[in-house]
Each structure stands twice: as C-alpha cells, then as structure tokens.
Write an enzyme that holds these catalytic residues in place. Sequence first.
Site, PDB file in Angstrom:
ATOM      1  N   TRP A 114      53.923  64.452  25.354  1.00  0.00           N
ATOM      2  CA  TRP A 114      54.596  65.390  26.261  1.00  0.00           C
ATOM      3  C   TRP A 114      55.046  66.585  25.417  1.00  0.00           C
ATOM      4  CZ3 TRP A 114      60.334  65.625  27.427  1.00  0.00           C
ATOM      5  CH2 TRP A 114      60.589  66.435  28.548  1.00  0.00           C
ATOM      6  N   ASP A 163      60.602  56.513  24.807  1.00  0.00           N
ATOM      7  CA  ASP A 163      60.806  57.402  25.959  1.00  0.00           C
ATOM      8  C   ASP A 163      60.247  56.676  27.180  1.00  0.00           C
ATOM      9  OD1 ASP A 163      61.072  59.439  27.735  1.00  0.00           O
ATOM     10  OD2 ASP A 163      59.805  60.882  26.666  1.00  0.00           O
ATOM     11  N   LYS A 207      61.664  60.303  38.519  1.00  0.00           N
ATOM     12  CA  LYS A 207      60.461  59.875  39.257  1.00  0.00           C
ATOM     13  C   LYS A 207      60.738  58.628  40.081  1.00  0.00           C
ATOM     14  CE  LYS A 207      59.000  62.292  35.588  1.00  0.00           C
ATOM     15  NZ  LYS A 207      58.490  63.614  35.462  1.00  0.00           N
TER      16      LYS A 207
HETATM   17  C1  LMR Z   1      55.808  66.277  33.307  1.00  0.00           C
HETATM   18  O1  LMR Z   1      55.367  65.903  32.226  1.00  0.00           O
HETATM   19  O2  LMR Z   1      55.125  66.917  34.127  1.00  0.00           O
HETATM   20  C2  LMR Z   1      57.215  65.919  33.698  1.00  0.00           C
HETATM   21  O3  LMR Z   1      57.789  65.108  32.737  1.00  0.00           O
HETATM   22  C3  LMR Z   1      58.039  67.091  34.047  1.00  0.00           C
HETATM   23  C4  LMR Z   1      58.398  67.959  32.885  1.00  0.00           C
HETATM   24  O4  LMR Z   1      59.580  68.276  32.761  1.00  0.00           O
HETATM   25  O5  LMR Z   1      57.547  68.330  32.099  1.00  0.00           O
END
Ligand code: LMR
Length: 400
Positions: free
Chosen positions: A134, A215, A250
């Site tokens: 992420w 996470d 979520k």
């Molecule tokens: C995502 O990865 O789309 C979600 O976790 C929202 C975000 O804040 O990036």
Amino acid sequence: MSVFNQVVLAPDDPILGLVEKFKQDPRENKINLTIGIYADANGKVPVLNVVKKAQDALFAEAKPHVYLPMHGLQMYNNSVQRLLFSEHNSVIAENRLATVQTLGGTGALKVGADFLSQLFAEKLPTVHVSDPTWDNHRAIFKGAGFKVEAYPYFDSETGGVRFDAMIEYFKALPVNSIIILHACCHNPTGADLTDAEWKTLAEVVKEKSLMPFLDMAYQGFAQGVQEDAKAIHIMTDAGVPVLIANSFSKSFSLYGERVGALSVVTKSAEEQVRVTSQLKKMVRANYSSPPEFGAAIVGHVLSNDTLRQEWFDELAEMRIRIHAMREKFTALLNEGQTKKDFSFIKQQQGMFSYSGLTQEQAQKLRDEHGVYILDTGRICIAALNEYNIIQSAQAIIKIL
Ligand code: LMR
C-alpha cells in the site's frame, strides 16, 4: 515575494488522486475500480443494518460531546482486543495487550511509527515493506524518520507469493529490523501467506529478533473474522513482540468515521501499562484524542452478542459477494480472449486483484473506456457488480 514561492506542487496521490479525477470525469458510464471501498450489488456503499441500529441507540441517548481520553473509548478498545484474540488467549487473560483507538488504520500505523521511532531513537532500524505494498506505508514510515526498503513478495508469474525469497531476505536482516506485514487480504495484490508459511515466518522473526508490524485493514474479507486474524495468533504464539494496526473502515462500512486501533503485544501486564502510556503520549502529540461517534457505533455492536452475530452475517454477505464477482470476472475475461490467463483473480483474497496490466494499459482503460483502475494494475473487485462487470471486462479485453 511570497514565502511560499518555493513550494513545489505535490504529485497526486496514486489512489486518492485518481478518485478526484474520476469525480471530475463527465462521462456517465464511467466505472470506479480504484479505491478500496466495498459497494453492494447496486453499486452503493452500504449502511450496515447493525450500524443503523447502533446509530439509533446512540442518538436516543443524546449524550454530550465531551473529549475522549487519549486512548479513546475503553469499551471499544476492549471489543477490538476480543476481535483480535479470544478472551481465553493468554495475551488478553494476562492483560498484555496495549490498545489505543486511532484515526482508522492509517492513524494506527502513524502512532505505531512514532512509537517505534522513539523506542529506537538511538539507532533507527530500517523499515521493510512488501514489494509491492500500500503506497502510504512508505510515506508514513518515512515521515516518522525511518529509511524504508522493500522485501520480495509478489510473484507476477504465478500471482502468488515469492515466499522463499522473502524468507531469505528476512534471515539476512539485522536485529530489530521492522517488517510491515499484511495480516490478510494483501493490498494491493490479494496474495496471502498460508498458515504453514506464517509459522515459518514467525520462527524467523523470533530467531532474528525482528519487529513485525501487522496491518489488518480487511479482517473478515478473506475467510472470516477469526480465520483472518490467524497471522496475529501465530506470531504471538511464537512469543514475539507484535504491533497490530486494525481498521473498521471496510468491515463496518464506516470509512469517513476513521475507526481504527493500534495494539501492541507485550510480555507482561506491567510492560503493557508502560507501553500504553507511551502510545497515549504519541496520540496527544498528533491529535490529542480520537473522535467518538464511529468508535461508539463499533463498540455498541461488538459488545452485544446479538448485534455482533448480525455483523458477522452482514460481513459474510460482503465477502461472499466479492468471491462471486471474482468468479464471474475471471470467466468473462478468460472467455473473451486468449492473450492472458486471468484465473489468478479467483485465487486472490480480499478487495483487490493485481491484474498485471501495465501503467499504459491502465491509462488507456481510463482514457478510452472510462474504467478507472490504479496505475499499478490494481483493480478493486469489491466495486464490481452485475451492472458494471461486463463493461469492465470488455474494456480490459479491448486494451490487451
Ligand atoms: C486503498 O488502498 O484503496 C484504501 O486503503 C484506501 C486508501 O486510503 O488508500
């Protein structure tokens, strides 16, 4: 001359920037498969029935809006702990879990990053994130002063995990290296470790004295609420210190309420008290104390046996719908062309699939077909439904 003259324009966020672009796109048949938001079979972000019930009860109480303490709502924190571990687990029974309410999972990562940066102030270890991860992981830990590097993770050939390469990498790390792991529903790839792999990893973490930070933003979206927490159980059973960032954005469809928590597994109740005091200090320096409403909703639901069961059922509905969309999307893509096998989409877990589409293809999808996916090729499967799935699949087939 303005003092801000030298300020450079920040680049768009790879996820939120595209959400902005999507909003500005005037095309009526545009489809947003970018951000990790679950939409129901009608393409609407759901308001869960349990959330409605909790809201009604809270409105009826009409309590004054006082400040929460730095650690947040205690009944919410207790509920979080029971969701991460059963009350029979020694971590709970021995009062070894330090938990503070945070501003979503991002807030938990930030408070945790600040805590670790203070803990290791004399010699900051490097933080290691999965390749890919992420995007915000890097920003958060860099912001707390850490150097961030990437460990091998995704195997683009198989759509799975490069487990052996990952373990070799971890074995070569110095003591106290911080490793960021996705407890379930890996974001962005959807490729998770098996139980046996988690056990091997826990042994390496113990042997090498690494610091795992789990996470968990998608608990309940892979196999089930307890099943998805197994990485946490395996790590703690191995007796290693663990940090856990969790989120209800979520799983309760409470995105805007920013409901999350940071939990730290400690060695003793006495250590827990000291760690909690430091987490509170980090919260105070960041935002003083968290907001109440979202946490009160989650706490209300989770502390009531009937409502908690209703939530499990509503979450299962979301999970099952995503699995059905994975099946259908795979079939549509595979039946419509022969250039690429998309079967891996069915195997992946959680909201996302890492499609293997290139940045150019993602751009083409947006520009020519109004189908928005991330530049990395990540597709939000949780935003597909019977009305947009055919158009999305056909657009992908056209740009292959
Ligand atoms: C995502 O990865 O789309 C979600 O976790 C929202 C975000 O804040 O990036």
